[in-house]
Design an enzyme around this catalytic site. Structure first.
Site, PDB file in Angstrom:
ATOM      1  N   HIS A  43       0.968  -1.125   0.104  1.00 55.09           N
ATOM      2  CA  HIS A  43      -0.048  -0.044  -0.002  1.00 55.09           C
ATOM      3  C   HIS A  43       0.736   1.113  -0.022  1.00 55.09           C
ATOM      4  O   HIS A  43       1.876   1.200   0.513  1.00 55.09           O
ATOM      5  CB  HIS A  43      -0.916  -0.008   1.356  1.00 55.09           C
ATOM      6  CG  HIS A  43      -2.210   0.956   1.207  1.00 55.09           C
ATOM      7  ND1 HIS A  43      -1.942   2.337   1.309  1.00 55.09           N
ATOM      8  CD2 HIS A  43      -3.394   0.543   0.857  1.00 55.09           C
ATOM      9  CE1 HIS A  43      -3.110   3.007   1.129  1.00 55.09           C
ATOM     10  NE2 HIS A  43      -4.199   1.678   0.912  1.00 55.09           N
TER      11      HIS A  43
ATOM     12  N   ASP B 153      -7.928  -5.379  -0.073  1.00 55.37           N
ATOM     13  CA  ASP B 153      -8.287  -6.217  -1.093  1.00 55.37           C
ATOM     14  C   ASP B 153      -8.074  -7.691  -1.060  1.00 55.37           C
ATOM     15  O   ASP B 153      -8.450  -8.709  -1.559  1.00 55.37           O
ATOM     16  CB  ASP B 153      -7.635  -5.665  -2.327  1.00 55.37           C
ATOM     17  CG  ASP B 153      -8.437  -4.375  -2.503  1.00 55.37           C
ATOM     18  OD1 ASP B 153      -7.500  -3.310  -3.136  1.00 55.37           O
ATOM     19  OD2 ASP B 153      -9.554  -4.170  -2.578  1.00 55.37           O
TER      20      ASP B 153
HETATM   21  C1  SDX Z   1      -6.296   0.031  -2.916  1.00 57.26           C
HETATM   22  O1  SDX Z   1      -4.428   4.263  -1.838  1.00 57.26           O
HETATM   23  C2  SDX Z   1      -5.528   4.018  -1.317  1.00 57.26           C
HETATM   24  O2  SDX Z   1      -5.851   4.187  -0.152  1.00 57.26           O
HETATM   25  C3  SDX Z   1      -6.055   2.678  -1.932  1.00 57.26           C
HETATM   26  C4  SDX Z   1      -6.945   1.921  -1.414  1.00 57.26           C
HETATM   27  C5  SDX Z   1      -8.346   2.555  -1.027  1.00 57.26           C
HETATM   28  O3  SDX Z   1      -8.944   2.374  -0.185  1.00 57.26           O
HETATM   29  O4  SDX Z   1      -8.727   3.507  -1.834  1.00 57.26           O
HETATM   30  O5  SDX Z   1      -6.478   1.456  -0.132  1.00 57.26           O
HETATM   31  C6  SDX Z   1      -7.289   0.623  -2.175  1.00 57.26           C
HETATM   32  O6  SDX Z   1      -6.145   0.354  -3.976  1.00 57.26           O
HETATM   33  C7  SDX Z   1      -5.367  -0.998  -2.198  1.00 57.26           C
HETATM   34  C8  SDX Z   1      -4.148  -1.477  -2.945  1.00 57.26           C
HETATM   35  C9  SDX Z   1      -4.591  -2.584  -3.773  1.00 57.26           C
HETATM   36  N1  SDX Z   1      -3.344  -2.799  -4.834  1.00 57.26           N
HETATM   37  C10 SDX Z   1      -2.853  -3.980  -4.768  1.00 57.26           C
HETATM   38  O7  SDX Z   1      -3.028  -4.970  -3.935  1.00 57.26           O
HETATM   39  C11 SDX Z   1      -2.106  -4.337  -5.982  1.00 57.26           C
HETATM   40  C12 SDX Z   1      -0.605  -4.818  -5.430  1.00 57.26           C
HETATM   41  N2  SDX Z   1       0.215  -3.903  -4.759  1.00 57.26           N
HETATM   42  C13 SDX Z   1       0.833  -2.976  -5.432  1.00 57.26           C
HETATM   43  O8  SDX Z   1       0.706  -2.687  -6.943  1.00 57.26           O
HETATM   44  C14 SDX Z   1       1.470  -1.799  -4.735  1.00 57.26           C
HETATM   45  O9  SDX Z   1       1.694  -2.215  -3.362  1.00 57.26           O
HETATM   46  C15 SDX Z   1       0.632  -0.474  -4.491  1.00 57.26           C
HETATM   47  C16 SDX Z   1       0.186  -0.108  -5.903  1.00 57.26           C
HETATM   48  C17 SDX Z   1      -0.583  -0.864  -3.769  1.00 57.26           C
HETATM   49  C18 SDX Z   1       1.156   0.764  -3.863  1.00 57.26           C
HETATM   50  O10 SDX Z   1       2.312   0.741  -4.751  1.00 57.26           O
HETATM   51  P1  SDX Z   1       3.406   2.118  -4.449  1.00 57.26           P
HETATM   52  O11 SDX Z   1       3.176   2.835  -3.001  1.00 57.26           O
HETATM   53  O12 SDX Z   1       3.642   2.970  -5.659  1.00 57.26           O
HETATM   54  O13 SDX Z   1       4.939   1.304  -3.914  1.00 57.26           O
HETATM   55  P2  SDX Z   1       5.609   0.821  -5.037  1.00 57.26           P
HETATM   56  O14 SDX Z   1       4.849   0.363  -6.369  1.00 57.26           O
HETATM   57  O15 SDX Z   1       6.876   1.732  -5.640  1.00 57.26           O
HETATM   58  O16 SDX Z   1       6.226  -0.534  -4.524  1.00 57.26           O
HETATM   59  C19 SDX Z   1       7.163  -0.603  -3.850  1.00 57.26           C
HETATM   60  C20 SDX Z   1       8.248  -1.442  -3.823  1.00 57.26           C
HETATM   61  C21 SDX Z   1       8.684  -1.929  -5.421  1.00 57.26           C
HETATM   62  O17 SDX Z   1       9.703  -2.577  -5.214  1.00 57.26           O
HETATM   63  P3  SDX Z   1      11.268  -1.604  -5.683  1.00 57.26           P
HETATM   64  O18 SDX Z   1      11.005  -1.001  -6.804  1.00 57.26           O
HETATM   65  O19 SDX Z   1      11.361  -0.537  -4.457  1.00 57.26           O
HETATM   66  O20 SDX Z   1      12.226  -2.885  -5.589  1.00 57.26           O
HETATM   67  O21 SDX Z   1       7.747  -2.632  -3.524  1.00 57.26           O
HETATM   68  C22 SDX Z   1       7.313  -3.622  -4.292  1.00 57.26           C
HETATM   69  C23 SDX Z   1       7.633  -2.737  -5.563  1.00 57.26           C
HETATM   70  O22 SDX Z   1       8.134  -3.824  -6.533  1.00 57.26           O
HETATM   71  N3  SDX Z   1       6.022  -3.943  -4.499  1.00 57.26           N
HETATM   72  C24 SDX Z   1       5.362  -5.326  -4.602  1.00 57.26           C
HETATM   73  C25 SDX Z   1       3.988  -5.225  -4.142  1.00 57.26           C
HETATM   74  N4  SDX Z   1       3.845  -3.984  -3.851  1.00 57.26           N
HETATM   75  C26 SDX Z   1       4.804  -3.293  -3.963  1.00 57.26           C
HETATM   76  N5  SDX Z   1       6.190  -6.471  -4.469  1.00 57.26           N
HETATM   77  C27 SDX Z   1       5.494  -7.438  -4.683  1.00 57.26           C
HETATM   78  N6  SDX Z   1       4.036  -7.584  -4.573  1.00 57.26           N
HETATM   79  C28 SDX Z   1       3.501  -6.374  -4.301  1.00 57.26           C
HETATM   80  N7  SDX Z   1       1.854  -6.524  -3.916  1.00 57.26           N
END
Ligand code: SDX
Length: 427
Positions: free
Chosen positions: A305, A362
């Site tokens: 998140h 989720d």
């Molecule tokens: C919702 O914002 C909100 O409040 C949203 C929400 C709401 O109520 O409105 O809470 C609802 O959207 C919840 C999130 C649902 N999405 C997912 O579950 C999809 C999987 N998660 C991600 O794609 C990710 O965690 C995000 C999009 C939710 C957050 O992404 P960020 O904050 O932009 O972080 P990032 O993509 O830059 O990740 C940071 C690091 C990365 O690695 P590096 O590039 O630093 O090496 O963490 C890794 C990412 O690759 N990473 C993951 C991961 N999520 C982040 N690696 C593996 N699995 C994951 N799920």
């Protein structure tokens, strides 16, 4: 005099006021920065940017805290109802009985859709994704309810807000009915908001439908968990669309479109599909390995998140609700066991620990929604149904802010500088 933030740039020194909120991080007011420095800030994804002032929802990502108008999500999930939480978000205080009854009655009076809107569904293929239908139908509402689209009129704003909250369950249920080839079921306002939705979704004209109180309570709690969440992507979309003066139905349609993405509200559908793909606990290590692999685009859906760097408090309630529903309905689903073991392994994996990746709202929601009988394609529709109250509350807060102006971010330009046109014969 409050704190000051000092900046040295371009050989000059600048000072900007620091503004304190009631809780949470202070902000540096940089509204004069471009005028004074000729420079923009650069913050793609808005990781360090407060785009607005709001009194609706507070999140402490490090502590895993979520408050709606100061009330913790765990308390609202345990003691409140979705109608009561909706009133709280819209009005700022918990209602007394008379206020709650009046609000609930008002919402129930707007549950029906203009009959002409039913023909919109027939323009879609039966296998159309329900989110595509929801985007289309909600965007079309302004063509039918233009008598409540004068956003400068607080009465219009109130009526359109109530219409949107009331009609989303009807629109969602009709999208499901259309996909399974069953007739639409009209609202029955003698039922609760959530009971009405269950009957419109799973009831059929051929027989009486009894709302299961356990399912009704669980789904109502799931709606509470999804009601609002500060300035997430879809809420920011609604605010930006609203800042141009677009009507509220168009703004909510924009929010629905944004929520659909798998990185956002579409993650609940993607998470359950992922759990089914994993299938059995012995296959979990392979998927964790894939999630860690920088060369593999696979991510654990329902994990991570932008704000929570601790356990999403909504996921805690969601997991508890799975257990309650399974026990009450005497059902089980092997995919729940996969989810529990996946969580256990991920939370003990150095990659997930280092990046502070925890289950979010989720991760477990699909397990319950599937047990209740919803197909995965309906999961994000339900998220949109519940989030509509947050979207309209945020939209109202923005529109009624006298300082509100159209949102118009700038950019770091990296394209070609000015150059002369080259005639075709010379290229
Ligand atoms: C919702 O914002 C909100 O409040 C949203 C929400 C709401 O109520 O409105 O809470 C609802 O959207 C919840 C999130 C649902 N999405 C997912 O579950 C999809 C999987 N998660 C991600 O794609 C990710 O965690 C995000 C999009 C939710 C957050 O992404 P960020 O904050 O932009 O972080 P990032 O993509 O830059 O990740 C940071 C690091 C990365 O690695 P590096 O590039 O630093 O090496 O963490 C890794 C990412 O690759 N990473 C993951 C991961 N999520 C982040 N690696 C593996 N699995 C994951 N799920």
């Amino acid at each position: 005099m409050g704190d000051i933030a000092k900046l040295s740039a371009g050989g000059a020194d600048f000072e900007y006021p620091v503004i304190k909120g009631s809780v949470g991080p202070d902000v540096i007011d940089i509204r004069k920065l471009y005028g004074q420095t000729g420079m923009f800030t650069y913050d793609p994804g808005f990781t360090s940017t407060a785009a607005c002032e709001s009194a609706l929802t507070f999140i402490d990502g490090d502590e895993g805290v979520l408050l709606h108008r100061g009330y913790a999500i765990g308390e609202l999930a345990e003691h409140s109802t979705f109608m009561e939480t909706s009133y709280l978000l819209l009005n700022g205080e918990l209602p007394n009985q008379a206020q709650l009854d009046d609000f609930t009655r008002t919402i129930s009076r707007h549950t029906m859709l203009h009959e002409q809107l039913a023909t919109f569904y027939r323009g879609f293929r039966r296998d159309a994704h329900p989110m595509a239908i929801m985007c289309g139908v909600v965007g079309a509402l302004s063509a039918f309810y233009h008598d409540s689209t004068d956003i400068a009129d607080p009465v219009h704003r109130k009526i359109s807000s109530h219409r949107l909250i009331a009609k989303m369950p009807t629109i969602a249920a009709m999208a499901y009915k259309y996909s399974v080839g069953q007739p639409f079921v009209y609202p029955d306002n003698s039922l609760s908001y959530t009971g009405n939705f269950l009957r419109m979704t799973f009831g059929v004209p051929a027989e009486n439908y009894e709302v299961n109180p356990v399912v009704e309570r669980a789904l109502d709690r799931i709606f509470i968990l999804h009601a609002d969440h500060e300035q997430n992507a879809s809420t920011s979309t609604v605010r930006l669309a609203g800042s141009s003066g677009a009507n509220p139905f168009a703004c909510i349609a924009a929010g629905i479109a944004c929520l659909w993405g798998p990185a956002h509200g579409g993650a609940n559908e993607a998470a359950l599909n992922m759990l089914h793909e994993i299938g059995t606990p012995d296959r979990i290590p392979h998927y964790i390995e894939r999630a860690r692999d920088k060369n593999d685009p696979f991510r654990l859906m329902g994990f991570g998140h932008r704000v929570y760097k601790n356990y999403d408090p909504r996921a805690t309630v969601m997991q508890q609700t799975v257990r309650e529903v399974f026990t009450a309905l005497k059902v089980s689903d092997p995919v729940f066991e996969v989810a529990l073991q996946l969580e256990e392994m991920a939370l003990n994996d150095p990659y997930f620990m280092e990046k502070k990746l925890f289950p979010n709202v989720d991760f477990y929601s699909g397990v319950i929604l599937s047990a209740i009988g919803f197909p995965t394609t309906m999961f994000t529709v339900l998220f949109a149904l519940a989030r509509t109250v947050g979207w309209v509350a945020q939209w109202n807060e923005m529109i009624s802010d006298p300082g509100q102006k159209i949102g118009r971010p700038r950019q770091l330009y990296t394209g070609p500088a000015n150059r002369s046109y080259v005639p075709l014969t010379k290229r």
